[in-house]
Design an enzyme around this catalytic site. Structure first.
Site, PDB file in Angstrom:
ATOM      1  N   SER A   1      11.175  39.552  15.814  1.00  0.00           N
ATOM      2  CA  SER A   1      10.959  38.288  15.088  1.00  0.00           C
ATOM      3  C   SER A   1      10.102  38.526  13.854  1.00  0.00           C
ATOM      4  O   SER A   1       9.205  39.387  13.881  1.00  0.00           O
ATOM      5  CB  SER A   1      10.241  37.270  15.983  1.00  0.00           C
ATOM      6  OG  SER A   1       9.871  36.125  15.220  1.00  0.00           O
TER       7      SER A   1
ATOM      8  N   TYR B   1       3.458  35.072  21.549  1.00  0.00           N
ATOM      9  CA  TYR B   1       4.821  35.357  21.072  1.00  0.00           C
ATOM     10  C   TYR B   1       4.775  36.364  19.921  1.00  0.00           C
ATOM     11  O   TYR B   1       5.489  37.372  19.927  1.00  0.00           O
ATOM     12  CB  TYR B   1       5.481  34.055  20.614  1.00  0.00           C
ATOM     13  CG  TYR B   1       6.860  34.241  20.041  1.00  0.00           C
ATOM     14  CD1 TYR B   1       7.958  34.463  20.870  1.00  0.00           C
ATOM     15  CD2 TYR B   1       7.086  34.207  18.659  1.00  0.00           C
ATOM     16  CE1 TYR B   1       9.231  34.634  20.348  1.00  0.00           C
ATOM     17  CE2 TYR B   1       8.358  34.382  18.129  1.00  0.00           C
ATOM     18  CZ  TYR B   1       9.421  34.586  18.977  1.00  0.00           C
ATOM     19  OH  TYR B   1      10.681  34.765  18.460  1.00  0.00           O
TER      20      TYR B   1
END
Ligand code: NAP
Length: 258
Positions: free
Chosen positions: A148, A162
């Site tokens: 990501s 995350y």
């Protein structure tokens, strides 16, 4: 040239392939000629998605909750008995957690790290015999880890575990790529920017795209199915055989132009 991007005869596992980016990837692999097993935590969701995609090619549903390494071991065994050969493993299933730092809960760490980092590692380890058997020097088997942009630059999303987990995925990708190159396995990270999926639904103000989000993306649009499928098909095909240890943003320039 015509077979440069062909995946005919290849067999793939795409975790989280029933929806979102995983489904876009699974559909791309199927269209390129691969047989694809997809996972979802819900058996009925997985079966419906596989049935819908079966018009594109052989698509097999494997229900799996990848919150623990034991579950990843089980999934590898399920895959082995269903498809046997494994040319392509796409570690796509992922979990996020957002919240202000003052109240960010401890439980948002182990669960996110387990799904995003540990189970991808366990799946690679468990499927190593199949990946080794499928790869040759000219046509290695492929592992693709979905990272990501949040793991590459500070996106200020309050998604602390995350972002850290995705940075870990990027580093683990390079580590594995170095260790597995001499076993004819390439390992790459595909790093999405902003794609409209369930995970990013809160950023989109219903279905209208937030102009603030768009102004943050140099190419001024969200990602589309072809954008993510294209890079994964490229990496898995003969065209991508010489790429390993790469971290490839597919993000409209968020990382590269920042
Ligand atoms: N959308 C974006 O803009 C974006 C940006 C950067 C990175 N990513 C990454 O792309 C990947 C896919 O996300 P998405 O955007 O497609 O979001 P999504 O639609 O919410 O999909 C998340 C996927 O992960 C699976 N999953 C979540 N927790 C799981 C668990 N405990 N066990 C097994 N599977 C689990 C889900 O499967 P179920 O069917 O069981 O729900 C689902 O397929 C993730 O790794 C995410 O971090 C997305």
């Amino acid at each position: 040239m015509s077979d440069l991007f062909s995946l005919h005869g290849k067999k793939a596992l795409v975790t989280g392939g029933a929806q979102g980016l995983g489904r876009m990837i699974a559909e791309g692999l199927l269209r390129a000629g691969a047989s694809v097993a997809i996972t979802s935590r819900k058996a009925d969701v997985c079966e419906t998605a596989a049935a819908e995609m079966s018009g594109l090619g052989p698509c097999l549903p494997l229900a799996a909750d990848l919150s623990t390494p034991e579950a990843a071991v089980e999934l590898a065994a399920l895959y082995r008995s269903a498809l046997g050969q494994c040319d392509i493993l796409v570690n796509n299933a992922g979990k996020t957690w957002g919240g202000p730092i003052d109240t960010f809960p401890d439980k948002a760490w182990p669960s996110v790290m387990a799904v995003n980092v540990q189970t991808p590692f366990t799946l690679v380890r468990e499927l190593l015999p199949e990946l080794v058997a499928a790869g040759t020097a000219d046509d290695p088997s492929r592992v693709i880890n979905i990272g990501s942009v949040a793991g590459m630059k500070a996106e200020r999303l309050n998604a602390y575990s995350y972002a850290a987990s995705k940075a870990a995925v990027h580093m683990m990708t390079r580590d594995l790529a170095g260790d597995l190159a001499d076993r004819n396995i390439t390992v790459n990270a595909v790093i999405p920017g902003f794609f409209p999926t369930k995970m990013t639904a809160h950023m989109r103000d219903e279905d209208a795209v937030d102009p603030k989000l768009l102004s943050h993306i140099p190419l001024r649009r969200l990602g589309r199915a072809d954008d993510i499928a294209g890079i994964v098909v490229f990496l898995c095909s003969r065209a991508g055989a010489y790429v390993t240890g790469a971290q490839i943003p597919v993000d409209g320039g968020v990382v590269g132009c920042g």
